[in-house]
Design an enzyme around this catalytic site. Structure first.
Site, PDB file in Angstrom:
ATOM      1  N   GLY A  10       0.829  -1.216   0.000  1.00 23.06           N
ATOM      2  CA  GLY A  10       0.000   0.000   0.000  1.00 23.06           C
ATOM      3  C   GLY A  10       0.861   1.264   0.000  1.00 23.06           C
ATOM      4  O   GLY A  10       2.090   1.197  -0.110  1.00 23.06           O
ATOM      5  N   ASP A  58      -5.098 -12.845   3.377  1.00 18.29           N
ATOM      6  CA  ASP A  58      -5.962 -11.883   4.053  1.00 18.29           C
ATOM      7  C   ASP A  58      -5.684 -11.998   5.552  1.00 18.29           C
ATOM      8  O   ASP A  58      -5.685 -13.111   6.090  1.00 18.29           O
ATOM      9  CB  ASP A  58      -7.431 -12.241   3.737  1.00 18.29           C
ATOM     10  CG  ASP A  58      -8.388 -11.162   4.186  1.00 18.29           C
ATOM     11  OD1 ASP A  58      -8.361 -10.782   5.377  1.00 18.29           O
ATOM     12  OD2 ASP A  58      -9.167 -10.694   3.350  1.00 18.29           O
ATOM     13  N   SER A 124      -4.549   6.958  12.819  1.00 19.25           N
ATOM     14  CA  SER A 124      -4.820   8.174  12.048  1.00 19.25           C
ATOM     15  C   SER A 124      -5.247   9.304  12.968  1.00 19.25           C
ATOM     16  O   SER A 124      -5.917   9.075  13.982  1.00 19.25           O
ATOM     17  CB  SER A 124      -5.946   7.873  11.062  1.00 19.25           C
ATOM     18  OG  SER A 124      -6.424   9.054  10.478  1.00 19.25           O
ATOM     19  N   TYR A 148     -14.718   4.741   9.814  1.00 22.58           N
ATOM     20  CA  TYR A 148     -13.290   4.454   9.599  1.00 22.58           C
ATOM     21  C   TYR A 148     -12.473   4.858  10.839  1.00 22.58           C
ATOM     22  O   TYR A 148     -11.686   4.078  11.376  1.00 22.58           O
ATOM     23  CB  TYR A 148     -12.772   5.201   8.355  1.00 22.58           C
ATOM     24  CG  TYR A 148     -11.273   5.313   8.313  1.00 22.58           C
ATOM     25  CD1 TYR A 148     -10.491   4.182   8.087  1.00 22.58           C
ATOM     26  CD2 TYR A 148     -10.637   6.540   8.531  1.00 22.58           C
ATOM     27  CE1 TYR A 148      -9.105   4.272   8.083  1.00 22.58           C
ATOM     28  CE2 TYR A 148      -9.257   6.645   8.516  1.00 22.58           C
ATOM     29  CZ  TYR A 148      -8.499   5.503   8.296  1.00 22.58           C
ATOM     30  OH  TYR A 148      -7.138   5.599   8.306  1.00 22.58           O
ATOM     31  N   LYS A 152     -10.236   2.569  13.696  1.00 24.18           N
ATOM     32  CA  LYS A 152      -8.831   2.809  14.075  1.00 24.18           C
ATOM     33  C   LYS A 152      -8.709   2.956  15.589  1.00 24.18           C
ATOM     34  O   LYS A 152      -7.765   2.472  16.208  1.00 24.18           O
ATOM     35  CB  LYS A 152      -8.294   4.070  13.369  1.00 24.18           C
ATOM     36  CG  LYS A 152      -7.957   3.827  11.907  1.00 24.18           C
ATOM     37  CD  LYS A 152      -6.717   2.950  11.776  1.00 24.18           C
ATOM     38  CE  LYS A 152      -6.498   2.438  10.384  1.00 24.18           C
ATOM     39  NZ  LYS A 152      -5.421   1.455  10.263  1.00 24.18           N
ATOM     40  N   ASP A 296     -16.273  17.549   7.125  1.00 20.78           N
ATOM     41  CA  ASP A 296     -14.947  18.186   7.175  1.00 20.78           C
ATOM     42  C   ASP A 296     -14.812  19.121   8.370  1.00 20.78           C
ATOM     43  O   ASP A 296     -15.794  19.650   8.880  1.00 20.78           O
ATOM     44  CB  ASP A 296     -14.697  18.988   5.891  1.00 20.78           C
ATOM     45  CG  ASP A 296     -14.016  18.159   4.828  1.00 20.78           C
ATOM     46  OD1 ASP A 296     -13.734  16.973   5.088  1.00 20.78           O
ATOM     47  OD2 ASP A 296     -13.769  18.698   3.733  1.00 20.78           O
TER      48      ASP A 296
HETATM   49  C1  UD1 Z   1      -9.021  12.612   4.960  1.00 25.49           C
HETATM   50  C2  UD1 Z   1      -9.740  11.703   5.889  1.00 25.49           C
HETATM   51  C3  UD1 Z   1      -8.771  11.160   6.914  1.00 25.49           C
HETATM   52  C4  UD1 Z   1      -7.588  10.506   6.249  1.00 25.49           C
HETATM   53  C5  UD1 Z   1      -6.927  11.492   5.307  1.00 25.49           C
HETATM   54  C6  UD1 Z   1      -5.819  10.806   4.534  1.00 25.49           C
HETATM   55  C7  UD1 Z   1     -11.989  12.704   5.959  1.00 25.49           C
HETATM   56  C8  UD1 Z   1     -13.032  13.380   6.799  1.00 25.49           C
HETATM   57  N1  UD1 Z   1     -10.819  12.439   6.547  1.00 25.49           N
HETATM   58  O1  UD1 Z   1      -8.623  13.724   5.726  1.00 25.49           O
HETATM   59  O2  UD1 Z   1      -9.429  10.201   7.686  1.00 25.49           O
HETATM   60  O3  UD1 Z   1      -6.662  10.085   7.225  1.00 25.49           O
HETATM   61  O4  UD1 Z   1      -7.908  11.968   4.380  1.00 25.49           O
HETATM   62  O5  UD1 Z   1      -5.033  11.735   3.852  1.00 25.49           O
HETATM   63  O6  UD1 Z   1     -12.228  12.395   4.802  1.00 25.49           O
HETATM   64  N2  UD1 Z   1     -10.405  19.224  -0.166  1.00 25.49           N
HETATM   65  C9  UD1 Z   1     -10.862  20.025  -1.196  1.00 25.49           C
HETATM   66  N3  UD1 Z   1     -11.133  19.430  -2.390  1.00 25.49           N
HETATM   67  C10 UD1 Z   1     -10.992  18.082  -2.609  1.00 25.49           C
HETATM   68  C11 UD1 Z   1     -10.527  17.269  -1.538  1.00 25.49           C
HETATM   69  C12 UD1 Z   1     -10.252  17.880  -0.331  1.00 25.49           C
HETATM   70  O7  UD1 Z   1     -11.006  21.236  -1.048  1.00 25.49           O
HETATM   71  O8  UD1 Z   1     -11.275  17.610  -3.727  1.00 25.49           O
HETATM   72  C13 UD1 Z   1     -10.032  19.878   1.113  1.00 25.49           C
HETATM   73  C14 UD1 Z   1     -10.742  19.339   2.346  1.00 25.49           C
HETATM   74  O9  UD1 Z   1     -11.935  20.059   2.582  1.00 25.49           O
HETATM   75  C15 UD1 Z   1      -9.664  19.542   3.426  1.00 25.49           C
HETATM   76  C16 UD1 Z   1      -8.347  19.366   2.672  1.00 25.49           C
HETATM   77  O10 UD1 Z   1      -8.660  19.587   1.305  1.00 25.49           O
HETATM   78  O11 UD1 Z   1      -9.719  20.863   3.900  1.00 25.49           O
HETATM   79  C17 UD1 Z   1      -7.745  17.976   2.823  1.00 25.49           C
HETATM   80  O12 UD1 Z   1      -8.705  17.001   2.454  1.00 25.49           O
HETATM   81  P1  UD1 Z   1      -8.311  15.459   2.302  1.00 25.49           P
HETATM   82  O13 UD1 Z   1      -7.091  15.310   1.476  1.00 25.49           O
HETATM   83  O14 UD1 Z   1      -9.543  14.735   1.849  1.00 25.49           O
HETATM   84  O15 UD1 Z   1      -7.916  15.040   3.772  1.00 25.49           O
HETATM   85  P2  UD1 Z   1      -8.746  15.168   5.145  1.00 25.49           P
HETATM   86  O16 UD1 Z   1     -10.173  15.480   4.896  1.00 25.49           O
HETATM   87  O17 UD1 Z   1      -7.989  16.057   6.061  1.00 25.49           O
END
Ligand code: UD1
Length: 338
Positions: A10, A58, A124, A148, A152, A296
């Site tokens: 992974g 697995d 996490s 999720y 954890k 979020d």
């Molecule tokens: C997410 C997971 C977290 C995981 C982590 C792995 C959630 C609630 N949490 O965290 O459990 O450990 O990924 O990296 O999903 N964003 C955008 N546009 C996008 C995608 C994200 O604006 O297309 C913003 C989000 O609102 C956030 C930031 O980018 O502010 C980071 O998002 P993301 O990479 O998905 O991570 P987390 O939400 O912090």
């Protein structure tokens, strides 16, 4: 040391295997390839210059785990194998409990049988949920907001309980990752999201390459300097090195059940990430601001002081390196698919 790595093909697992071999450890991987690719194994072998010992199984298959562990006789386990999508976990919670909780319980049972006494667990920062304040230290309240994260947290509890049995011999390092990003600087291994990425960094690199029209910025009305979400993005190679340091600490017999935040201690906003990627790519990457994504939080970054102190480790790579390595990997992925 003889180290058994679950989920070693992974994203974080593959980078950790490379660092373990570089540090002189004898590594054996167990992997079912449910969310990873077989060709990653050959890439790991190119990076380490040796063949990778691996059983395709697995972790919930107790007999297969027994057989693998009896043959390899690990001194320690690093446990990555898990399902990891927050959104999927809200759709299929029972699968998440089955793989992440039952799988960890089976692993702990078999470790006891073969007298393997050290475990490093991939947890996490999701376990904190909505933090009361940033930076987040290990003593902060835990309150995961999704299945999720709860799986954890249950994994952490199981490991701590096993380490606190009177006369117990298990020692554990529970590592809470903030936002793992970047890729190996060689461009040979990195993150492989299936379908449309949920996470920001792969969405940005896919947009930069023209695979997506624009980035969707989820909300610009948070109480943060530019209104967009702030996170602690940590380079996957820095993260991998922390696992090697955690093993060293456990083998020195200095920990029983230690919980450590792995982050940089610094937050960047969505717009800062897009800007830095744009500079690395050499052109603006289009984005459109949308409403907040359900579930979020505004900001979350680590207080990594404890990890810095006890592991003698700290995240070293800059946001520019993160973006450059992720971009190199994204381009290599597309040319490999052509
Ligand atoms: C997410 C997971 C977290 C995981 C982590 C792995 C959630 C609630 N949490 O965290 O459990 O450990 O990924 O990296 O999903 N964003 C955008 N546009 C996008 C995608 C994200 O604006 O297309 C913003 C989000 O609102 C956030 C930031 O980018 O502010 C980071 O998002 P993301 O990479 O998905 O991570 P987390 O939400 O912090």
């Amino acid at each position: 040391m003889r180290v058994l790595v679950t989920g070693g093909a992974g994203f974080v697992g593959s980078h950790t295997v490379v660092e373990l071999v570089a540090a002189g450890h004898d590594v054996h991987v167990v992997e079912n390839f449910c969310n990873s690719e077989r060709w990653i194994v050959e890439r790991i072998e190119r990076l380490t210059g040796q063949s990778l010992s691996l059983d395709e199984l697995d972790i919930r298959d107790r007999e297969a785990m027994r057989s693998s562990m009896h043959r390899f006789r690990p001194d320690a386990v690093i446990h990555f194998a898990a399902l990891k999508s927050v959104s999927e976990s809200t759709q299929q919670p029972a699968s998440y409990y089955d793989v992440n909780v039952t799988g960890t319980a089976t692993l702990l049972e078999v470790m006891r049988e073969v007298e393997c006494r050290q475990i490093v667990f991939s947890s996490s920062a999701t376990v904190y949920g909505q933090p009361e304040a940033c930076p987040v230290a290990e003593g902060a309240r835990v309150d995961p907001g999704n299945p999720y994260g709860r799986t954890k947290l249950v994994g952490e509890w199981m490991i701590r309980d096993c380490a606190s049995v009177p006369g117990a011999v298990l020692s554990a390092a529970i590592l809470r990752y903030f936002n793992p990003v970047g890729a190996h600087p060689s461009g040979l291994i990195g993150e492989l999201p299936r379908g449309v990425p949920n996470n920001l960094a792969p969405y940005i690199t896919q947009t930069a390459l023209g695979l997506r029209d624009h980035i969707r910025v989820f909300g610009d009305d948070y109480a943060t300097p530019d209104g967009t979400g702030v996170r602690d993005y940590i380079h996957v190679v820095d993260l991998a090195k922390a696992h090697v340091a955690a093993l060293t600490l456990l083998s020195a017999g200095e920990a029983r059940a230690l919980t450590l935040n792995l982050g940089t201690g610094r937050g960047y906003s969505v717009l800062e990430l897009i800007e830095t990627f744009s500079a690395v790519v050499g052109k603006p990457i289009p984005y459109v601001v949308q409403g907040r994504r359900a579930g979020d939080i505004g900001e979350c970054w680590a207080d990594p002081t404890l990890a810095n102190t006890v592991l003698g480790w700290q995240a070293e790579k800059t946001l520019e390196e993160i973006c450059a390595d992720a971009w190199r990997w994204q381009q290599a992925c597309v040319s490999a698919a052509e």
